[in-house]
Structures are given as C-alpha cells and as structure tokens.
Design an enzyme around this catalytic site. Sequence first.
Site, PDB file in Angstrom:
ATOM      1  N   HIS A 278       0.761  -1.165  -0.055  1.00  0.00           N
ATOM      2  CA  HIS A 278       0.100   0.103   0.031  1.00  0.00           C
ATOM      3  C   HIS A 278       0.831   1.151  -0.010  1.00  0.00           C
ATOM      4  O   HIS A 278       1.833   1.323   0.588  1.00  0.00           O
ATOM      5  CB  HIS A 278      -1.256   0.102   1.016  1.00  0.00           C
ATOM      6  CG  HIS A 278      -0.487   0.074   2.480  1.00  0.00           C
ATOM      7  ND1 HIS A 278      -0.136   1.170   2.944  1.00  0.00           N
ATOM      8  CD2 HIS A 278      -0.218  -1.016   3.463  1.00  0.00           C
ATOM      9  CE1 HIS A 278       0.372   0.865   4.375  1.00  0.00           C
ATOM     10  NE2 HIS A 278       0.278  -0.476   4.741  1.00  0.00           N
ATOM     11  N   ASP A 290       6.165   0.381   6.953  1.00  0.00           N
ATOM     12  CA  ASP A 290       4.808   0.377   6.430  1.00  0.00           C
ATOM     13  C   ASP A 290       4.347   1.548   5.587  1.00  0.00           C
ATOM     14  O   ASP A 290       4.105   2.629   6.198  1.00  0.00           O
ATOM     15  CB  ASP A 290       4.023   0.228   7.943  1.00  0.00           C
ATOM     16  CG  ASP A 290       2.606  -0.098   7.603  1.00  0.00           C
ATOM     17  OD1 ASP A 290       2.293  -0.533   6.580  1.00  0.00           O
ATOM     18  OD2 ASP A 290       1.921   0.323   8.775  1.00  0.00           O
ATOM     19  N   GLU A 323      -4.892   2.294   2.607  1.00  0.00           N
ATOM     20  CA  GLU A 323      -5.118   1.025   3.513  1.00  0.00           C
ATOM     21  C   GLU A 323      -5.126   1.280   4.969  1.00  0.00           C
ATOM     22  O   GLU A 323      -6.003   0.767   5.569  1.00  0.00           O
ATOM     23  CB  GLU A 323      -3.719   0.201   3.334  1.00  0.00           C
ATOM     24  CG  GLU A 323      -3.855  -1.138   3.911  1.00  0.00           C
ATOM     25  CD  GLU A 323      -3.224  -1.238   5.279  1.00  0.00           C
ATOM     26  OE1 GLU A 323      -3.439  -2.457   6.063  1.00  0.00           O
ATOM     27  OE2 GLU A 323      -2.547  -0.180   5.633  1.00  0.00           O
ATOM     28  N   GLU A 324      -4.359   2.316   5.477  1.00  0.00           N
ATOM     29  CA  GLU A 324      -4.390   2.674   6.801  1.00  0.00           C
ATOM     30  C   GLU A 324      -5.839   2.902   7.375  1.00  0.00           C
ATOM     31  O   GLU A 324      -5.918   2.728   8.657  1.00  0.00           O
ATOM     32  CB  GLU A 324      -3.453   3.895   7.290  1.00  0.00           C
ATOM     33  CG  GLU A 324      -1.948   3.158   6.815  1.00  0.00           C
ATOM     34  CD  GLU A 324      -1.449   1.949   7.763  1.00  0.00           C
ATOM     35  OE1 GLU A 324      -1.972   1.331   8.599  1.00  0.00           O
ATOM     36  OE2 GLU A 324      -0.302   1.660   7.420  1.00  0.00           O
ATOM     37  N   HIS A 424       3.618   2.189  12.842  1.00  0.00           N
ATOM     38  CA  HIS A 424       2.664   3.427  13.236  1.00  0.00           C
ATOM     39  C   HIS A 424       3.451   4.414  14.055  1.00  0.00           C
ATOM     40  O   HIS A 424       2.632   5.111  14.831  1.00  0.00           O
ATOM     41  CB  HIS A 424       1.472   2.924  13.466  1.00  0.00           C
ATOM     42  CG  HIS A 424       0.618   1.996  12.751  1.00  0.00           C
ATOM     43  ND1 HIS A 424      -0.558   1.667  12.889  1.00  0.00           N
ATOM     44  CD2 HIS A 424       0.970   1.546  11.334  1.00  0.00           C
ATOM     45  CE1 HIS A 424      -0.921   0.971  11.734  1.00  0.00           C
ATOM     46  NE2 HIS A 424      -0.183   0.965  10.792  1.00  0.00           N
TER      47      HIS A 424
HETATM   48 ZN   LIG Z   1       0.857  -1.356   6.225  1.00  0.00          ZN
END
Ligand SMILES: [Zn+2]
Length: 464
Positions: A278, A290, A323-324, A424
């Site tokens: 993503h 991420d 996505e998040e 995150h």
């Molecule tokens: Zn992710």
Amino acid sequence: MKKLLTTICALVPLIGTVKAQEFTPTQIQQVKQVTELALDSDLSWQLLESLTSEVGPRLPGSENDKKAVEWAKQQFEQLGFDKVWLEPATFPNWRRYRESGTIITPSKQPLHLTALGNSIGTPKEGLTAPVVMFETLDELIAAPKGSLENKIAFVNYRMNRHIDGNGYGPAVRARNTGAIEAAKKGAIAYMMRSVSTSHHRFAHTGNSRYKDGVSKIPNTAIANPDADQIERLLNAGHAVSVNINLQTEDLGEGTSYNVIAEITGSDAPQQYVLIGGHLDSWDLGTGALDDGAGVALTMAAATHIKQIARPKRSIRVVLFAAEELGLWGAKAYFKQHADKLDNIVAAAESDFGADVVYGFESSVSANSLPVVRAIAEQLAPLDIKYVRANNAHGGPDLIPLRQATNAPIFALHQDGTDYFDYHHTADDTLDKVDPDKLKQNTAAYAVFAMMAANAKTTLTGKNP
Ligand SMILES: [Zn+2]
C-alpha cells in the site's frame, strides 16, 4: 494385482515427468538469473529511499499522498512497465494537526501520546480528567454503565512479541473499538497502551472507529514507558489525572488512487499474478517499513523479471490507496474488477516490513500444489522454508479478495519480531530497513511472481 502393480510402476516415471514439465529448463535458468539480479541490484533500495525522502509521510488525502501517486506513476513509466494506470478510491479524510499530553496529578510530567486515526479533537486547551485503568478491553466492556462519567478510560493491555506478529490481533481490538466501549460507560476520552512491542517513547497510532448512536470521544494511544508510569502511579494508590490535547479534523470524503502497472504476458496476457503493497502511510514517520518497503520491493521484483524475460502471464503490481484508514483502495480495486477475479492466478501483498522472508505459504487447490512445491524449491536457496499448511492469508489488502472469491493466495512470511517496535510511529523511517534484507525480499518476490506467471498449470484457489 500384478497388472495393477505394473500400471502403478508405469505411472511413477510419468508423474515425475509431469512435475518436471511445469517449468522448462530455460525457465528454471531464468529463475536463477532473476534471483542473482535481484540480490545484486539496489533498485528496491533506491525506490524506497526516493519515496521516503522525496515524498515522506503519505496520509491518505494529504498533499503528500497526491505526490506519492504521481511519484509511483512516474517511476513505473520510467522502469518501462507496459501499462500504467490509476483507479480512484474514496475514504473518510482525516487530519492530525497538533497533539500533546501531560500527567497533571500526582506530579506534573509529559505524557507521550498520539491521536488514533479518525479521532475527534479536544477543546483547544485539551481536557483534563482522572484516569481509570483496565487491564483488557473485556474488563472495560464489563464495567458498570455510567461508572466512567467524567473519567478517562485507560486500557493497559500489552502486546506480545512474536516472529509472525500474532500479538497484533488481540492487541488491536482495544484500538478498533475501545473508544466506543469507553463512551458507552460515560467516559469523556479513551487512552490505550500503544499496540507496540517497543521500549522507546513513541506512541503508535492506527485506525479506530466510532459507532452510530454512541457519542464520539477523543481517542488516543500512549507510549509503552508512559503506560508503565501511569500503571505504577495507580498501583501505588495515587489518583492520576491527565490532560489530553488533540487537534484533528474530519474532512469528509476524500479521494486517492490505486496506482497499477503491468508487465504484459506473452501467452495469456489476461491472466495475471498480483503483487504489491500500500502506497499510503501514517503521518508520523515516513512509512519506510509500513509500507514503503512493500511498494519498493514489488516494483523492483516485477522490473527484474522483465529484465530477464517476458513472462507467459502478466505481472501486475498494485499499490493500494488508503489502506491505513480501512483498506479503501483494496475494496475499490476488487469491486472494480469483481467480474474478472478469475484472472488472478496468484496474489501476494508485502505489508509486514522488510526483515528477511523466512517462510513461503500458499492457499491453493490440490492440483496447484506441484507448482507451489516447485516454487518452494527455488526459494530454498534464499533461506526460505516451505510452510505446508496451505492456509496463507496474504496481506491486509487481499482481505476483500478473499471475501469475494477463493483466489490463489500466497504469503512470503517476513520476520516480524521487531516490526511492532516501529509500526505506526514517528520512528518508522528508512534507517530501520536493512538494504541486504530488502534485496532478499525483492529476490523472493521476483522468484515467486516469475514462476507463478510461467507455470504450465494455471494456479487456482482452494475449493470453498
Ligand atoms: Zn501496512
């Protein structure tokens, strides 16, 4: 009996031949070449460095998110993909502006916190209230109605560390619905120990929800050491009050784009192997683990395949949007292609950082397993074990695909032991990625995608 034995004996070499014919010697040679190329090239690193430095954080709907879409499109074009296109996706657009926290009593001190995605803001001066601690979300759910009037509910559940990240699911429950449960009991704010395995003093954000009919309250996570501090104070018998100050905004519906690129297959171009990650990230760090890594390594893997030989079936790299905030790009993609999901002969998303790939797992029909074993054989030199369970889930963006159909899904399991130290947070930055491990990941995806695209047998999903 003798006749049966003769028949079986005659069949054994035949089975061997069928297996061998899944791939020609030339194709196996190409697999070795693509492995070498990927292990030698720093293309995935260059892409990741560029995305995380020149674009940086990529919150869906932000200016940077737009830049990331443009960046991805341009990179795909420059890398020589046959087709590059965008597909729109909408999502609830949310912004974080400022946030801070303070422990007020029994002794004034900083509180390291972050708003969870989708959280409403507090008044300008923040809100101050006593803290009531619960060890688990279930304990909060069991609290009597009205027992948290004018209080801040604090869930102190600690995530455990594991190579496959199995601590995440149980911990993330408190993030998804904690604020709803706290508000039901009358709380004026919700605070949780971060979904985190780290000792650093960063709070971990992540998506959260509200529920119609339940009042929305500010929703926040605090760093592990800060959760320890509050726990110690409460356990020592102190009344603890804190000030939470979140300045956020709900901007209504936003639009972003899935960025899609394809290497067109020579024999069956309509069939394709789907790989990707993503493109969006949280706003605190630069989204290196991420999911910049997943984006970069799948872009590079497909490029390396093209550099060796055009595959029989197409290879499609899908960089999912938003996505998040709740898999919005993935939902849009699989809806848009709902009548053609049978064209997907294999799907795998990289969204678990960039530590080494240690396991390879499928979720396919029985007659696809010989191909899977042949792929596993070529992944073995990369120190990747074949996980025989045949129960792969793929990445989060494949959830809507799995819900829609029984597609052939694959997982290249990355070592997630340290992933939730950074996930995150402001600390998810490029220096957390090891260039050599990123190369191993890229090689693994290149081998998998090349072989899935070239196999004689078309891979199919598990029967429902
Ligand atoms: Zn992710």
